[in-house]
Motif scaffolding. Sequence first.
Motif, mmCIF file in Angstrom:
data_model
loop_
_atom_site.group_PDB
_atom_site.id
_atom_site.type_symbol
_atom_site.label_atom_id
_atom_site.label_comp_id
_atom_site.label_asym_id
_atom_site.label_seq_id
_atom_site.Cartn_x
_atom_site.Cartn_y
_atom_site.Cartn_z
ATOM 1 N N ILE A 1 0.182 1.320 9.556
ATOM 2 C CA ILE A 1 0.457 1.551 8.695
ATOM 3 C C ILE A 1 1.481 3.152 8.837
ATOM 4 O O ILE A 1 1.687 3.230 8.343
ATOM 5 N N THR B 1 -4.868 6.482 3.895
ATOM 6 C CA THR B 1 -5.046 5.019 3.748
ATOM 7 C C THR B 1 -5.532 4.450 4.553
ATOM 8 O O THR B 1 -6.866 5.002 5.290
ATOM 9 N N VAL C 1 -5.481 5.493 -0.640
ATOM 10 C CA VAL C 1 -5.660 3.561 -1.275
ATOM 11 C C VAL C 1 -5.917 2.785 0.398
ATOM 12 O O VAL C 1 -6.491 3.632 1.760
ATOM 13 N N SER C 2 -6.761 2.531 -0.327
ATOM 14 C CA SER C 2 -7.751 1.184 0.375
ATOM 15 C C SER C 2 -7.517 0.177 0.682
ATOM 16 O O SER C 2 -7.368 -0.680 -1.129
ATOM 17 N N ASP D 1 -4.392 7.479 8.491
ATOM 18 C CA ASP D 1 -4.877 6.036 8.567
ATOM 19 C C ASP D 1 -6.147 6.714 8.701
ATOM 20 O O ASP D 1 -6.154 6.144 10.101
ATOM 21 N N MET E 1 0.726 -1.034 -0.384
ATOM 22 C CA MET E 1 0.086 -0.127 -0.054
ATOM 23 C C MET E 1 1.009 1.022 0.260
ATOM 24 O O MET E 1 0.192 1.879 -1.317
#
Length: 301
Positions: A73, A130, A155-156, A65, A51
Amino acid sequence: MLRSGLWKWALPGLLFAVLSGAAPALLAEEPRVVSPTVPYVPTPQNVVDRMLAIGKVGAQDYLIDLGSGDGRIVITAARRFGTRGFGVDINPVRITEANENARKAGVTDRVSFQQRDLFEADLSQATVITMYLLPRVNIALRPKLLDLKPGTRLVSHDFDMGDWKPDEAARIPAPDKYGGSGGESDIYLWVVPAKAGGSWRVTLPVSGKPQTYEVSFEQKYQFLGGSARLGERITRIDNARLRGEEISFGFTLDVNGAPLRHEFSGRVQDGRMSGDVRLSGSRVAARVEWNAERGAAPRTP
Ligand SMILES: C[S@@+](CC[C@H](N)C(=O)[O-])C[C@H]1O[C@@H](n2cnc3c(N)ncnc32)[C@H](O)[C@@H]1O
């Protein structure tokens, strides 16, 4: 095969919704989702790494996040690249874990974790967001995400954004929820597009003489179509692309009595556009600067 641990949580709810007749409401766009919205399923570390790679996360980024779990993350980005940022999670147990993990990783000067509803989080600092949420949560977040600074990367893990198609997607091997092999994870990337839809007056010199075109863009997410007009001549725009603030498009129109191909590239910034245009025709071959302001060009009587 079920690719995601989260689907295993989401499916019984969806099945219940279908059987109980609540599916249309569940699948419709919701302005607000009642919290807590998403169960805790951590992203496997190899998926976290991918990711961050797909999001091209680096030292200059500010990463948020949404639903940050144990913080992996945000902490991975801070440890590997020096990225700053924060995570939000509704569950205080997750926040305690994330703070402890940040302390162990030695990144508390760059990251923090806030206990709050992700829908209440201030996202204005983000250059990267994210998410490992659920489809309906992504869709409920979509209007807020589309209003972020153009160029912000989203970003998933595993879930898409409905009819907002991703700019990039990857499917990678990943451990399943129980640590077994043979699972897969999807990763999606979107780049928040600038707002380019509407009418623009585009000005550029052709053979030294300024020409003003009326260009109308129809925009849906990062996709553009539209038309260009010069005096009474009108044509469709082709090859239009928008990635963050970067725009490119083309058209062919008669100028000074001969067909002229126009290939534009440039940026949409602060309600203006500017860049370079390559002109090619039987009498003209040049690269010149162009700029555009909002509004329709004056029509010749
Ligand atoms: C699937 S986990 C993802 C955790 C982490 N982002 C990761 O990828 O490893 C979703 C997280 O969202 C949190 N969550 C659920 N609903 C939330 C809400 N409304 N606001 C903030 N966090 C929420 C859960 O507590 C959980 O930790």
